[in-house]
Design an enzyme around this catalytic site. Structure first.
Site, PDB file in Angstrom:
ATOM      1  N   PHE A  50       0.828  -1.209   0.000  1.00  0.00           N
ATOM      2  CA  PHE A  50       0.000   0.000   0.000  1.00  0.00           C
ATOM      3  C   PHE A  50       0.862   1.259   0.000  1.00  0.00           C
ATOM      4  CE2 PHE A  50      -2.679  -3.236   1.712  1.00  0.00           C
ATOM      5  CZ  PHE A  50      -4.006  -2.823   1.684  1.00  0.00           C
ATOM      6  N   ASP A  51       0.547   2.198  -0.881  1.00  0.00           N
ATOM      7  CA  ASP A  51       1.014   3.563  -0.701  1.00  0.00           C
ATOM      8  C   ASP A  51       0.218   4.133   0.477  1.00  0.00           C
ATOM      9  OD1 ASP A  51       2.271   6.066  -1.290  1.00  0.00           O
ATOM     10  OD2 ASP A  51       0.443   6.691  -2.310  1.00  0.00           O
TER      11      ASP A  51
END
Length: 222
Positions: free
Chosen positions: A8-9
């Protein structure tokens, strides 16, 4: 596809913070006598601190007080978030629950500093939900270089072909492609252009749709 690791960013992907950062940068630049606009901000998204400094000095000149302006921006952003709270993107908690139920590993790969990333992940109540966290201060190169995703995968002993990256930015999705991973683009402030559509394995409208994508076990055909 069924990944073994989902990366995940953070900003713009898990949390609705990019608008806050824009406002903070605009005020910080004005404080030091510089004009700041949307076109400049877009160049900073998904970049680490060192790269942001290089970009701003190229735009404003070598005399631009980046360290001072960056500190001012952080203070302003913290003030806004302390007042407003941090808003989680729709579908985040459901996706984390799903991945845990399926036994799929989860990592964060954010260009933010470790101090800021840990603070925001804690504020959002999700820090303990991730198996590993890699920050911009942990790597040498900034997105679109794939280093940050490679470090995350190596830490959890996963091969690129079994990794899915969730990103909202052009630089992030280019980095995912360069890493040889499945890049899922969920646009935030900027709509997908032709280059982003070419680089992304899939383009979705929300984190909710990631669950359906994994369940469908679709493969990329390009």
């Amino acid at each position: 596809m069924r990944p073994e690791l989902v990366i995940f960013d953070m900003d713009g992907l898990m949390f609705d913070t990019e608008r806050v950062y824009y406002e903070a940068w605009e005020q910080a630049a004005k404080f030091y006598g510089y004009e700041f606009n949307w076109d400049i901000y877009i160049q900073l998204v998904a970049r680490n601190s060192r790269t942001i400094g290089m970009i701003l000095r190229k735009i404003y000149g070598e005399d631009f007080p980046y360290e001072e302006a960056s500190q001012k921006k952080r203070e302003l952003a913290d003030q806004i978030l302390e007042k407003q709270g941090i808003t989680k993107k729709a579908g985040l908690m459901e996706l984390l629950d799903f991945l845990e139920a399926e036994g799929i590993s989860k990592a964060v790969a954010t260009s933010s500093t470790r101090e800021k990333a840990l603070a925001y992940l804690s504020l959002g109540g999700v820090k303990e939900r991730f198996d590993h966290i890699v920050c911009g201060s942990d790597v040498v190169e900034s997105k679109p270089n794939p280093e940050i995703f490679q470090v995350a995968a190596q830490a959890l002993q996963k091969i690129p072909e079994k990794c899915m990256v969730l990103e909202d930015s052009k630089m992030g999705i280019k980095a995912a492609k360069a890493a040889g991973m499945y890049g899922v683009l969920i646009p935030d402030l900027v709509k997908a252009d032709d280059e982003m559509r070419e680089d992304a394995s899939f383009i979705l409208s929300s984190l909710h749709e990631v669950i359906d994508l994994i369940k469908s076990e679709k493969q990329v055909v390009k």
